[in-house]
Scaffold this motif. Structure first.
Motif: not given
Length: 428
Positions: A335-343
Motif C-alpha cells: 500500500a505504501q509503495t503504491l502511494a509513493q509511486q503514484k506521487s
C-alpha cells in the motif's frame, strides 16, 4: 549532488558527541518509540504525512530524525562507529555505503524477518534492487526508491530526420545520432555524462549491454575484457563523434541535462528519476518534444541498471529490532509503495509496476521504458566495493580517454591493473 563515503571516526569525535559503545540487537524492554533516521527526499515527506496511520495500526510512536545527505553521513559516521543503539531504522544508500555498513556489521541481518512476513511478500521485490541490498547471501536492507537508465530523445528531431521510432539497439543509436548531427550543425546527436567519476554509473548500462561488468565471476577486475573495451570505445566514441562541440570531460548529470533541455541534443541516456527536468516547461525549452524509450540493446541485449537509490535497514545495535521491523514492514508494504509511486517515487515492487495505478502518474512511454528496464536490469551501477569513490576514479578514466580520442583499449588495460590492485588492497 555530493556523495560522501562513511569512513572511520576518531575517539575524540565520539567523545564530543557524548556517545558510548554499547551492544544491542535484543528486544528486552523494547521501547514503544521507534527512532528512525531519514534523509531529505520526497519519499521521506510522503512517509511523514502517513505516520498517523502507522501509529494507529501498531500503537507505536515514530520519532523521525531528518537530515541532508552530508549530515546523515556525519551522523552515521559517528554513531555507527561508536556502536550506538539510539538509531533503530536507518535510511541508507546501498550502492554507495551499503557494503561498508554490512562489512562493519552496522546493518542487522533481516533473513528471519523477510521469511516470516508472508503477506508483506519479499518475493514481490525486483531482483536487481534486492541484489544490491544483500550481503554475503543475507538481506540487510529493503529497497525503497529505485532508478533505471533510459533513453531520453527529441521526438521532433527524429521526425525531421525521417526516423519513425527511437533506436532499439546501440548500433541504431550511433547511426541516428550521427545522422541528426550531420543535418543539424548546432545540435549534438548525443549527450551524456563525461566526468571521470560521474559517468561511471550511466556508462555501466553500456558495459552490461556489451556483455561486460566491473569484475568477473571470480571477483577479479574485468574492465579490460573484450566486452569492456568495446563499451569504453563505444561510449567515448559516441560522445567524441556525435556529442556537443568542444565537449568538456567533467560533465555530471546537471550539465548534460542542461544541454538536452536547452534543445541542443537529440539523444541522452540518464536515470529515469531525473525525467521531470526534461518535461517541466519551467526547466526545459523542449518539454513538449521529449520522449522516452528503453535502453538500446547491445550485443548482450538491453541490460540497463535497475538499482535501489535508497533502502531501509535496522541498526545492528538497536535494542528495539522487532518494532523497527514493524516500521519497515509498513513503510515498504504494497500500500505504501503504491502511494509513493503514484506521487512519482519509483519503488521496487513488481506488483506495483504491473498495477495501472502504479504507473498512472508517469508519462506512458516512461512507464514502458522503466518496465522494460526491470526485466533484465542489473542491480549495481558502479563497482560493489567499500571505497566506492576511489574505485569510480579508476574505472572511469578510460571513459575520459576514449572521449578525448586516446586508445580506449590501452586505457582499459591500465585501468584494469590499477583496479585489480585496488581490489587486492581492499581484500587485505
Amino acid at each position: 549532488m555530493r556523495r560522501r563515503s562513511i569512513l572511520g571516526t576518531s575517539l575524540a569525535m565520539v567523545a564530543a558527541m557524548g556517545l558510548t559503545a554499547c551492544g544491542g540487537g535484543g528486544d528486552s524492554g523494547a521501547s514503544k518509540t521507534v527512532r528512525i533516521t531519514l534523509t531529505n527526499h520526497v519519499w521521506t515527506d510522503n512517509i511523514k504525512k502517513a505516520l498517523p496511520e502507522f501509529e494507529k495500526q501498531t500503537g507505536l510512536k515514530a520519532e523521525i530524525t531528518q537530515l541532508g545527505e552530508d549530515q546523515l553521513s556525519d551522523q552515521y559516521n559517528v554513531k555507527l562507529n561508536a556502536g550506538s543503539s539510539d538509531i533503530d531504522v536507518m535510511m541508507y544508500r546501498p550502492l554507495q555505503e551499503g557494503r561498508l555498513f554490512a562489512k562493519n556489521k552496522y546493518l542487522a541481518d533481516l533473513s528471519e524477518q523477510v521469511k516470516a512476513s508472508k503477506d508483506w511478500d519479499f518475493g514481490d521485490f525486483q531482483a536487481g534492487p534486492v541484489e544490491a541490498t544483500t550481503y554475503e547471501g543475507k538481506p540487510v536492507g529493503v529497497p525503497i526508491i529505485t532508478e533505471q537508465e533510459v533513453l531520453y530523445y527529441r521526438k521532433d528531431l527524429l521526425d525531421k530526420a525521417g526516423l519513425s521510432a527511437p533506436p532499439k539497439t546501440l548500433d541504431e543509436l550511433k547511426a541516428a545520432a550521427a545522422k541528426i548531427k550531420a543535418a543539424e550543425p548546432d545540435v549534438a546527436g548525443f549527450v551524456a555524462r563525461t566526468g571521470k567519476s560521474a559517468a561511471v554509473t550511466q556508462f555501466s548500462s553500456f558495459l552490461y549491454s556489451f556483455g561486460g561488468d566491473f569484475v568477473d565471476g571470480s571477483g577479479k577486475a574485468a574492465v579490460n575484457s573484450a566486452a569492456a573495451k568495446q563499451a569504453y570505445a563505444y561510449y567515448g566514441g559516441l560522445i567524441k563523434d556525435s556529442g556537443p562541440a568542444n565537449v568538456s570531460t567533467d560533465m555530471s548529470w546537471s550539465e548534460a541535462m542542461a544541454i538536452f533541455t536547452q534543445g541542443k541534443a537529440a539523444f541522452y541516456t540518464e536515470a529515469n528519476s531525473l525525467y521531470k527536468n526534461a518535461t517541466d516547461p519551467a526547466k526545459s525549452k523542449v518539454a513538449d518534444k521529449v520522449g522516452f524509450a528503453p535502453f538500446p540493446a547491445g550485443p548482450s541485449g538491453s541490460k540497463p541498471y535497475n538499482i535501489p537509490a535508497w533502502a531501509l535497514g535496522i541498526n545492528a545495535n538497536s535494542e528495539n529490532t522487532a518494532n523497527a521491523w514493524k516500521f519497515i514492514e509498513w513503510a515498504t508494504g504494497k500500500a505504501q509503495t503504491l502511494a509513493q509511486q503514484k506521487s512519482g517515487v519509483p519503488g521496487a515492487r513488481t506488483s506495483v509496476w504491473t498495477n495501472p495505478e502504479g504507473t498512472s502518474t508517469f508519462p506512458k512511454d516512461m512507464a514502458e521504458a522503466i518496465a522494460a528496464s526491470t526485466k533484465d536490469g542489473v542491480g549495481h551501477d558502479r563497482p560493489q566495493v567499500v571505497k566506492v569513490a576511489e574505485s569510480r576514479e579508476i574505472v572511469g578514466q578510460p571513459i575520459v580517454d576514449a572521449i578525448t580520442g586516446k586508445d580506449a583499449a590501452a586505457a582499459a588495460d591500465t585501468a584494469n591493473a590499477a583496479f585489480q590492485k585496488f581490489l587486492d588492497d581492499e581484500a587485505k
